[in-house]
Write a protein that holds these residues in place. Sequence first.
Motif, PDB file in Angstrom:
ATOM      1  N   UNK A  24      -5.404 -68.750  42.137  1.00 54.62           N
ATOM      2  CA  UNK A  24      -4.105 -69.837  42.305  1.00 54.62           C
ATOM      3  C   UNK A  24      -4.121 -71.414  42.416  1.00 54.62           C
ATOM      4  N   UNK A  25      -4.093 -72.434  43.514  1.00 57.58           N
ATOM      5  CA  UNK A  25      -4.284 -73.288  43.480  1.00 57.58           C
ATOM      6  C   UNK A  25      -5.785 -73.926  43.880  1.00 57.58           C
ATOM      7  N   UNK A  26      -6.382 -73.022  44.073  1.00 59.02           N
ATOM      8  CA  UNK A  26      -8.179 -73.618  44.922  1.00 59.02           C
ATOM      9  C   UNK A  26      -9.129 -73.389  43.475  1.00 59.02           C
ATOM     10  N   UNK A  27      -9.924 -74.243  43.367  1.00 59.72           N
ATOM     11  CA  UNK A  27     -11.373 -73.575  42.751  1.00 59.72           C
ATOM     12  C   UNK A  27     -12.467 -73.333  42.980  1.00 59.72           C
ATOM     13  N   UNK A  28     -13.188 -72.050  42.726  1.00 58.57           N
ATOM     14  CA  UNK A  28     -13.852 -71.761  44.095  1.00 58.57           C
ATOM     15  C   UNK A  28     -15.507 -72.333  43.029  1.00 58.57           C
ATOM     16  N   UNK A  29     -16.322 -72.431  42.863  1.00 52.67           N
ATOM     17  CA  UNK A  29     -17.369 -72.479  42.622  1.00 52.67           C
ATOM     18  C   UNK A  29     -18.728 -71.297  42.992  1.00 52.67           C
ATOM     19  N   UNK A  30     -18.753 -70.264  41.380  1.00 48.51           N
ATOM     20  CA  UNK A  30     -20.354 -69.026  42.499  1.00 48.51           C
ATOM     21  C   UNK A  30     -21.309 -69.630  41.569  1.00 48.51           C
ATOM     22  N   UNK A  69     -13.355 -64.276  51.440  1.00 53.34           N
ATOM     23  CA  UNK A  69     -13.857 -65.033  51.825  1.00 53.34           C
ATOM     24  C   UNK A  69     -15.252 -65.033  51.623  1.00 53.34           C
ATOM     25  N   UNK A  70     -16.271 -64.372  51.192  1.00 54.28           N
ATOM     26  CA  UNK A  70     -17.541 -64.158  50.577  1.00 54.28           C
ATOM     27  C   UNK A  70     -17.282 -65.034  49.939  1.00 54.28           C
ATOM     28  N   UNK A  71     -16.534 -65.889  48.774  1.00 50.36           N
ATOM     29  CA  UNK A  71     -16.844 -66.357  47.310  1.00 50.36           C
ATOM     30  C   UNK A  71     -17.213 -67.885  48.455  1.00 50.36           C
ATOM     31  N   UNK A  72     -15.897 -68.134  49.152  1.00 52.98           N
ATOM     32  CA  UNK A  72     -15.966 -69.487  49.777  1.00 52.98           C
ATOM     33  C   UNK A  72     -17.340 -69.810  50.855  1.00 52.98           C
ATOM     34  N   UNK A  73     -17.624 -68.675  51.588  1.00 52.72           N
ATOM     35  CA  UNK A  73     -18.441 -69.315  52.507  1.00 52.72           C
ATOM     36  C   UNK A  73     -19.706 -67.967  52.753  1.00 52.72           C
ATOM     37  N   UNK A  78     -23.757 -63.596  54.560  1.00 52.12           N
ATOM     38  CA  UNK A  78     -25.591 -63.258  54.401  1.00 52.12           C
ATOM     39  C   UNK A  78     -26.225 -62.954  55.926  1.00 52.12           C
ATOM     40  N   UNK A  79     -24.865 -63.568  56.647  1.00 49.84           N
ATOM     41  CA  UNK A  79     -25.708 -64.054  58.257  1.00 49.84           C
ATOM     42  C   UNK A  79     -24.983 -62.595  58.892  1.00 49.84           C
TER      43      UNK A  79
END
Length: 90
Positions: A24-30, A69-73, A78-79
């Motif tokens: 969408x409008x969000x760019x995420x880095x993995x 949510x996992x990609x964002x944080x 892991x926690x």
Amino acid sequence: MSAICFSYAEVTSINKLGFWLQFGAEELYLSFDEFPRFQHATVAQITRVVCASSSRLYWPELDFDLALDTIRNPLARDFVYFFALAPASA
């Protein structure tokens, strides 16, 4: 039955440390350190991503899905995983 998804996911860039994903409008880095499942995947496997739902992405060539949510944080994953596996105190 497939989910209806109004967003579009696309891998926009890949380098030796990870890849950028437009959702969408969000760019995420993995990063490959945080998501090692992608580290030895081919470019074709990484770039074939589909929107499984409004909050999940799926890589069919790798049979792997991730919640946004996992990609964002990724550290939160892991926690939660750490505490789910931790033995109960005696």
